[in-house]
Design a protein around this motif. Structure first.
Motif, PDB file in Angstrom:
ATOM      1  N   GLU A  40       0.817  -1.216   0.000  1.00 19.97           N
ATOM      2  CA  GLU A  40       0.000   0.000   0.000  1.00 19.97           C
ATOM      3  C   GLU A  40       0.856   1.275   0.000  1.00 19.97           C
ATOM      4  O   GLU A  40       0.329   2.374   0.023  1.00 19.97           O
ATOM      5  CB  GLU A  40      -0.941   0.003   1.203  1.00 19.97           C
ATOM      6  N   PHE A  41       2.163   1.110  -0.005  1.00 20.78           N
ATOM      7  CA  PHE A  41       3.061   2.266  -0.008  1.00 20.78           C
ATOM      8  C   PHE A  41       3.356   2.695  -1.438  1.00 20.78           C
ATOM      9  O   PHE A  41       3.685   1.880  -2.289  1.00 20.78           O
ATOM     10  CB  PHE A  41       4.379   1.929   0.707  1.00 20.78           C
ATOM     11  N   ASN A  42       3.257   4.006  -1.699  1.00 15.77           N
ATOM     12  CA  ASN A  42       3.567   4.579  -3.009  1.00 15.77           C
ATOM     13  C   ASN A  42       4.568   5.711  -2.837  1.00 15.77           C
ATOM     14  O   ASN A  42       4.446   6.518  -1.920  1.00 15.77           O
ATOM     15  CB  ASN A  42       2.319   5.152  -3.684  1.00 15.77           C
ATOM     16  N   LYS A  87       2.678   7.405   2.842  1.00 13.41           N
ATOM     17  CA  LYS A  87       2.710   6.888   4.219  1.00 13.41           C
ATOM     18  C   LYS A  87       3.895   7.492   4.954  1.00 13.41           C
ATOM     19  O   LYS A  87       4.880   7.896   4.333  1.00 13.41           O
ATOM     20  CB  LYS A  87       2.837   5.367   4.219  1.00 13.41           C
ATOM     21  N   ASP A  88       3.820   7.525   6.274  1.00  8.32           N
ATOM     22  CA  ASP A  88       4.941   7.986   7.077  1.00  8.32           C
ATOM     23  C   ASP A  88       6.093   6.989   6.935  1.00  8.32           C
ATOM     24  O   ASP A  88       5.862   5.769   6.936  1.00  8.32           O
ATOM     25  CB  ASP A  88       4.548   8.104   8.548  1.00  8.32           C
ATOM     26  N   VAL A  89       7.318   7.498   6.817  1.00  8.49           N
ATOM     27  CA  VAL A  89       8.502   6.655   6.606  1.00  8.49           C
ATOM     28  C   VAL A  89       9.680   7.228   7.392  1.00  8.49           C
ATOM     29  O   VAL A  89       9.583   8.276   8.014  1.00  8.49           O
ATOM     30  CB  VAL A  89       8.881   6.573   5.113  1.00  8.49           C
ATOM     31  N   LYS A  90      10.809   6.529   7.289  1.00  9.00           N
ATOM     32  CA  LYS A  90      12.088   7.061   7.755  1.00  9.00           C
ATOM     33  C   LYS A  90      12.934   7.312   6.518  1.00  9.00           C
ATOM     34  O   LYS A  90      13.229   6.398   5.765  1.00  9.00           O
ATOM     35  CB  LYS A  90      12.792   6.078   8.689  1.00  9.00           C
ATOM     36  N   PHE A  91      13.288   8.556   6.290  1.00  6.30           N
ATOM     37  CA  PHE A  91      14.086   8.981   5.149  1.00  6.30           C
ATOM     38  C   PHE A  91      15.505   9.184   5.656  1.00  6.30           C
ATOM     39  O   PHE A  91      15.757  10.111   6.424  1.00  6.30           O
ATOM     40  CB  PHE A  91      13.517  10.276   4.579  1.00  6.30           C
ATOM     41  N   SER A  98       3.807  11.502   5.589  1.00  3.76           N
ATOM     42  CA  SER A  98       3.327  11.390   4.212  1.00  3.76           C
ATOM     43  C   SER A  98       3.059  12.791   3.671  1.00  3.76           C
ATOM     44  O   SER A  98       2.731  13.707   4.413  1.00  3.76           O
ATOM     45  CB  SER A  98       2.058  10.537   4.150  1.00  3.76           C
ATOM     46  N   GLY A  99       3.240  12.953   2.358  1.00  2.00           N
ATOM     47  CA  GLY A  99       3.004  14.248   1.748  1.00  2.00           C
ATOM     48  C   GLY A  99       3.901  14.489   0.562  1.00  2.00           C
ATOM     49  O   GLY A  99       4.573  13.578   0.074  1.00  2.00           O
ATOM     50  N   ALA A 100       3.916  15.732   0.102  1.00  2.00           N
ATOM     51  CA  ALA A 100       4.733  16.148  -1.039  1.00  2.00           C
ATOM     52  C   ALA A 100       5.794  17.125  -0.548  1.00  2.00           C
ATOM     53  O   ALA A 100       5.504  18.017   0.260  1.00  2.00           O
ATOM     54  CB  ALA A 100       3.860  16.810  -2.099  1.00  2.00           C
ATOM     55  N   TYR A 101       7.006  16.946  -1.061  1.00  2.00           N
ATOM     56  CA  TYR A 101       8.134  17.765  -0.641  1.00  2.00           C
ATOM     57  C   TYR A 101       9.000  18.109  -1.846  1.00  2.00           C
ATOM     58  O   TYR A 101       9.079  17.333  -2.794  1.00  2.00           O
ATOM     59  CB  TYR A 101       9.014  17.016   0.376  1.00  2.00           C
ATOM     60  N   SER A 102       9.680  19.260  -1.771  1.00  2.00           N
ATOM     61  CA  SER A 102      10.736  19.522  -2.744  1.00  2.00           C
ATOM     62  C   SER A 102      12.011  18.954  -2.142  1.00  2.00           C
ATOM     63  O   SER A 102      12.180  18.907  -0.921  1.00  2.00           O
ATOM     64  CB  SER A 102      10.871  21.009  -3.056  1.00  2.00           C
ATOM     65  N   ILE A 177      15.007   4.647   2.287  1.00  2.00           N
ATOM     66  CA  ILE A 177      13.735   4.980   2.908  1.00  2.00           C
ATOM     67  C   ILE A 177      13.188   3.715   3.535  1.00  2.00           C
ATOM     68  O   ILE A 177      12.949   2.718   2.851  1.00  2.00           O
ATOM     69  CB  ILE A 177      12.728   5.535   1.870  1.00  2.00           C
ATOM     70  N   GLU A 178      13.005   3.753   4.860  1.00  2.00           N
ATOM     71  CA  GLU A 178      12.442   2.620   5.585  1.00  2.00           C
ATOM     72  C   GLU A 178      10.922   2.803   5.648  1.00  2.00           C
ATOM     73  O   GLU A 178      10.452   3.817   6.113  1.00  2.00           O
ATOM     74  CB  GLU A 178      13.014   2.536   6.992  1.00  2.00           C
ATOM     75  N   ILE A 179      10.217   1.786   5.177  1.00  2.00           N
ATOM     76  CA  ILE A 179       8.754   1.862   5.142  1.00  2.00           C
ATOM     77  C   ILE A 179       8.187   1.420   6.481  1.00  2.00           C
ATOM     78  O   ILE A 179       8.594   0.449   7.036  1.00  2.00           O
ATOM     79  CB  ILE A 179       8.196   0.990   3.997  1.00  2.00           C
TER      80      ILE A 179
END
Length: 179
Positions: A40-42, A87-91, A98-102, A177-179
């Motif tokens: 379910e992660f995109n 989804k929330d992750v570890k970057f 979760s969201g959009a970022y530059s 990126i850890e899901i």
């Protein structure tokens, strides 16, 4: 009079085509989109792909490098690189909602500082407002196995994690990126 109007129209159309063609129809740095789904992660990354074209890409200002060490780079061309996750992750070990970022970088010889910023509608020509920075991480630089002509971002699924690979010229960086 009709001849003058016709010539003006032809000139305006020609100028319009001259401006539009390299930007939208056949840009030197074409747009690209990478997407990956794991359950379910995109994740989606949108960016533009500049080419090396026999230029020095990474180096010092004195050397005439396109991307001088210690200077802001929007991770591509034409517009800021945009990353969208659902989804929330570890970057790179940091919590990311979760969201959009530059996403932009400041390259150095041995590492890149990668910053995620919540301001996604900037032009990318200037460093985004730091008050919108989510975090900055230092990512080691590896030597590429061969020269990469066109800047490339790819997404790979490894052990249910996402690896963002960024390659250009003789440089590769990998972000986990850890899901």
């Amino acid at each position: 009079m009709k001849k003058t109007i016709f010539i003006i129209i032809i000139l305006l159309v020609s100028i319009g085509i001259y401006i539009i063609y390299p930007i939208w129809i056949n840009p030197k740095s074409p747009k690209a989109k990478e997407m990956l789904q794991i359950g379910e992660f995109n994740i989606e990354v949108q960016y533009s792909r500049p080419s090396k074209r026999e230029r020095l890409i990474f180096g010092t200002e004195d050397e005439g490098a396109l991307l001088a060490y210690g200077k802001y780079w929007r991770l591509g061309a034409n517009a800021p690189t945009r990353i969208v996750i659902n989804k929330d992750v570890k970057f790179a070990g940091n919590e990311l909602k979760s969201g959009a970022y530059s996403m932009f970088a400041v390259p150095y010889k041995d590492y890149w500082e990668i910053t995620l910023n919540s301001e996604i509608n900037s032009s990318g020509y200037q460093k985004p407002d730091p008050s919108f920075d989510i975090f900055t991480v230092a990512i080691p630089v590896k030597k590429a196995t061969s020269v990469v002509e066109q800047f490339t971002i790819s997404l790979k699924n490894i052990d249910s994690n996402v690896i963002i690979s960024m390659e250009w010229d003789k440089v590769t960086t990998l972000v986990t990126i850890e899901i």
